[in-house]
Design a protein around this motif. Structure first.
Motif, PDB file in Angstrom:
ATOM      1  N   VAL A 146       0.836  -1.196   0.000  1.00  0.00           N
ATOM      2  CA  VAL A 146       0.000   0.000   0.000  1.00  0.00           C
ATOM      3  C   VAL A 146       0.874   1.250   0.000  1.00  0.00           C
ATOM      4  O   VAL A 146       0.642   2.181  -0.778  1.00  0.00           O
ATOM      5  CB  VAL A 146      -0.953  -0.024   1.223  1.00  0.00           C
ATOM      6  CG1 VAL A 146      -1.469   1.357   1.555  1.00  0.00           C
ATOM      7  CG2 VAL A 146      -2.085  -0.990   0.980  1.00  0.00           C
ATOM      8  N   ARG A 147       1.868   1.277   0.867  1.00  0.00           N
ATOM      9  CA  ARG A 147       2.747   2.448   0.927  1.00  0.00           C
ATOM     10  C   ARG A 147       3.460   2.661  -0.410  1.00  0.00           C
ATOM     11  O   ARG A 147       3.567   3.799  -0.886  1.00  0.00           O
ATOM     12  CB  ARG A 147       3.749   2.310   2.059  1.00  0.00           C
ATOM     13  CG  ARG A 147       3.102   2.465   3.419  1.00  0.00           C
ATOM     14  CD  ARG A 147       4.124   2.426   4.568  1.00  0.00           C
ATOM     15  NE  ARG A 147       3.450   2.609   5.838  1.00  0.00           N
ATOM     16  CZ  ARG A 147       3.015   3.786   6.296  1.00  0.00           C
ATOM     17  NH1 ARG A 147       3.233   4.887   5.610  1.00  0.00           N
ATOM     18  NH2 ARG A 147       2.392   3.858   7.458  1.00  0.00           N
ATOM     19  N   LEU A 148       3.939   1.596  -1.010  1.00  0.00           N
ATOM     20  CA  LEU A 148       4.614   1.689  -2.297  1.00  0.00           C
ATOM     21  C   LEU A 148       3.675   2.299  -3.344  1.00  0.00           C
ATOM     22  O   LEU A 148       4.043   3.253  -4.037  1.00  0.00           O
ATOM     23  CB  LEU A 148       5.076   0.295  -2.748  1.00  0.00           C
ATOM     24  CG  LEU A 148       5.712   0.210  -4.132  1.00  0.00           C
ATOM     25  CD1 LEU A 148       7.080   0.871  -4.123  1.00  0.00           C
ATOM     26  CD2 LEU A 148       5.823  -1.250  -4.563  1.00  0.00           C
ATOM     27  N   ALA A 149       2.474   1.778  -3.448  1.00  0.00           N
ATOM     28  CA  ALA A 149       1.528   2.247  -4.455  1.00  0.00           C
ATOM     29  C   ALA A 149       1.093   3.682  -4.207  1.00  0.00           C
ATOM     30  O   ALA A 149       1.051   4.498  -5.138  1.00  0.00           O
ATOM     31  CB  ALA A 149       0.309   1.327  -4.492  1.00  0.00           C
ATOM     32  N   VAL A 150       0.762   4.010  -2.974  1.00  0.00           N
ATOM     33  CA  VAL A 150       0.263   5.354  -2.681  1.00  0.00           C
ATOM     34  C   VAL A 150       1.372   6.386  -2.841  1.00  0.00           C
ATOM     35  O   VAL A 150       1.174   7.430  -3.471  1.00  0.00           O
ATOM     36  CB  VAL A 150      -0.381   5.416  -1.278  1.00  0.00           C
ATOM     37  CG1 VAL A 150      -0.767   6.840  -0.915  1.00  0.00           C
ATOM     38  CG2 VAL A 150      -1.608   4.505  -1.211  1.00  0.00           C
ATOM     39  N   GLU A 151       2.546   6.102  -2.309  1.00  0.00           N
ATOM     40  CA  GLU A 151       3.640   7.073  -2.374  1.00  0.00           C
ATOM     41  C   GLU A 151       4.190   7.249  -3.782  1.00  0.00           C
ATOM     42  O   GLU A 151       4.466   8.373  -4.212  1.00  0.00           O
ATOM     43  CB  GLU A 151       4.769   6.658  -1.427  1.00  0.00           C
ATOM     44  CG  GLU A 151       4.387   6.780   0.040  1.00  0.00           C
ATOM     45  CD  GLU A 151       5.413   6.179   0.983  1.00  0.00           C
ATOM     46  OE1 GLU A 151       6.329   5.447   0.529  1.00  0.00           O
ATOM     47  OE2 GLU A 151       5.291   6.425   2.200  1.00  0.00           O
ATOM     48  N   ARG A 152       4.359   6.150  -4.506  1.00  0.00           N
ATOM     49  CA  ARG A 152       5.040   6.216  -5.800  1.00  0.00           C
ATOM     50  C   ARG A 152       4.105   6.423  -6.987  1.00  0.00           C
ATOM     51  O   ARG A 152       4.524   6.957  -8.014  1.00  0.00           O
ATOM     52  CB  ARG A 152       5.862   4.943  -6.023  1.00  0.00           C
ATOM     53  CG  ARG A 152       6.912   4.658  -4.970  1.00  0.00           C
ATOM     54  CD  ARG A 152       8.224   5.394  -5.149  1.00  0.00           C
ATOM     55  NE  ARG A 152       8.862   5.257  -6.424  1.00  0.00           N
ATOM     56  CZ  ARG A 152       9.694   4.280  -6.771  1.00  0.00           C
ATOM     57  NH1 ARG A 152       9.995   3.323  -5.920  1.00  0.00           N
ATOM     58  NH2 ARG A 152      10.239   4.249  -7.976  1.00  0.00           N
ATOM     59  N   LEU A 153       2.848   5.984  -6.870  1.00  0.00           N
ATOM     60  CA  LEU A 153       1.939   6.074  -8.010  1.00  0.00           C
ATOM     61  C   LEU A 153       0.747   7.003  -7.768  1.00  0.00           C
ATOM     62  O   LEU A 153       0.453   7.854  -8.603  1.00  0.00           O
ATOM     63  CB  LEU A 153       1.433   4.676  -8.394  1.00  0.00           C
ATOM     64  CG  LEU A 153       2.512   3.681  -8.822  1.00  0.00           C
ATOM     65  CD1 LEU A 153       1.923   2.295  -9.016  1.00  0.00           C
ATOM     66  CD2 LEU A 153       3.217   4.150 -10.083  1.00  0.00           C
ATOM     67  N   LEU A 154       0.066   6.839  -6.657  1.00  0.00           N
ATOM     68  CA  LEU A 154      -1.158   7.613  -6.443  1.00  0.00           C
ATOM     69  C   LEU A 154      -0.913   9.072  -6.110  1.00  0.00           C
ATOM     70  O   LEU A 154      -1.508   9.956  -6.740  1.00  0.00           O
ATOM     71  CB  LEU A 154      -2.015   6.974  -5.353  1.00  0.00           C
ATOM     72  CG  LEU A 154      -2.623   5.634  -5.709  1.00  0.00           C
ATOM     73  CD1 LEU A 154      -3.545   5.165  -4.602  1.00  0.00           C
ATOM     74  CD2 LEU A 154      -3.357   5.712  -7.010  1.00  0.00           C
ATOM     75  N   ILE A 155      -0.113   9.330  -5.112  1.00  0.00           N
ATOM     76  CA  ILE A 155       0.106  10.721  -4.699  1.00  0.00           C
ATOM     77  C   ILE A 155       0.583  11.578  -5.886  1.00  0.00           C
ATOM     78  O   ILE A 155       0.040  12.657  -6.110  1.00  0.00           O
ATOM     79  CB  ILE A 155       1.092  10.817  -3.505  1.00  0.00           C
ATOM     80  CG1 ILE A 155       0.520  10.119  -2.267  1.00  0.00           C
ATOM     81  CG2 ILE A 155       1.469  12.266  -3.213  1.00  0.00           C
ATOM     82  CD1 ILE A 155      -0.758  10.687  -1.702  1.00  0.00           C
ATOM     83  N   PRO A 156       1.544  11.113  -6.685  1.00  0.00           N
ATOM     84  CA  PRO A 156       1.983  11.961  -7.799  1.00  0.00           C
ATOM     85  C   PRO A 156       0.927  12.182  -8.890  1.00  0.00           C
ATOM     86  O   PRO A 156       1.012  13.153  -9.624  1.00  0.00           O
ATOM     87  CB  PRO A 156       3.190  11.212  -8.378  1.00  0.00           C
ATOM     88  CG  PRO A 156       3.635  10.277  -7.316  1.00  0.00           C
ATOM     89  CD  PRO A 156       2.409   9.932  -6.529  1.00  0.00           C
TER      90      PRO A 156
END
Length: 167
Positions: A146-156
């Motif tokens: 979850v952290r990987l996806a949210v930080e690297r893909l979703l937030i940007p």
């Protein structure tokens, strides 16, 4: 219009609903759902609600459909149920609702995940798409995923995704 111009015109705050799909998690033990909420809030997004549902396709689908009908929700993010065990049903429940698929999301997530966990990344059925003009993102249940996806893909890209989906 360039990608940079699109992003500059995109909303900086998106209204999200978080759904944890699990047979065992409670609000106290749902670290993945909490991580999504915390990361989104830290990035300036608004979490308008959060729930935990059993890994039953009809429950997952019904929960997502209710949020698609909610005018306050621009993006729905699920966590859990994206693996390949017999109880993992989020992919099936959500994919039938999607009018457009964002195949690149799953591809990028698995590529990033591969660098962290190796070939086991192929077992993730993380996905994203559009339904009723809203973004739906299905993430694995592990907090690190979850952290990987949210930080690297979703937030940007979340604001940009919502902007494009609403056009």
């Amino acid at each position: 219009m360039s990608d940079t111009e699109h992003k500059a015109a995109a909303p900086t705050s998106v209204r999200c609903f978080v759904v944890t799909v699990s047979d065992t998690r409670t609000e106290e033990t749902d670290r993945s759902g909490r991580a999504i909420v915390d990361l989104l809030a830290a990035a300036g997004h608004v979490v308008v609600g959060r729930t935990i549902v059993k890994d039953e396709p009809l429950l997952v689908r019904d929960t997502v459909e209710r949020q698609l009908a909610n005018p306050d929700v621009q993006a729905i993010i699920t966590t859990g149920g994206t693996g390949i065990t017999s109880r993992d049903s989020t992919y099936e429940a959500v994919s039938g609702l999607l009018q457009k698929r964002l195949d690149g999301f799953g591809e990028l997530f698995r590529m990033l995940s591969y660098h962290e966990i190796g070939p086991a990344a192929m077992m993730s059925r993380a996905s994203a798409g559009l339904a009723a003009g809203r973004i739906i993102i299905s993430l694995p249940g592990s907090e690190s995923a979850v952290r990987l996806a949210v930080e690297r893909l979703l937030i940007p890209e979340l604001g940009h995704l919502v902007q494009q989906a609403s056009r």
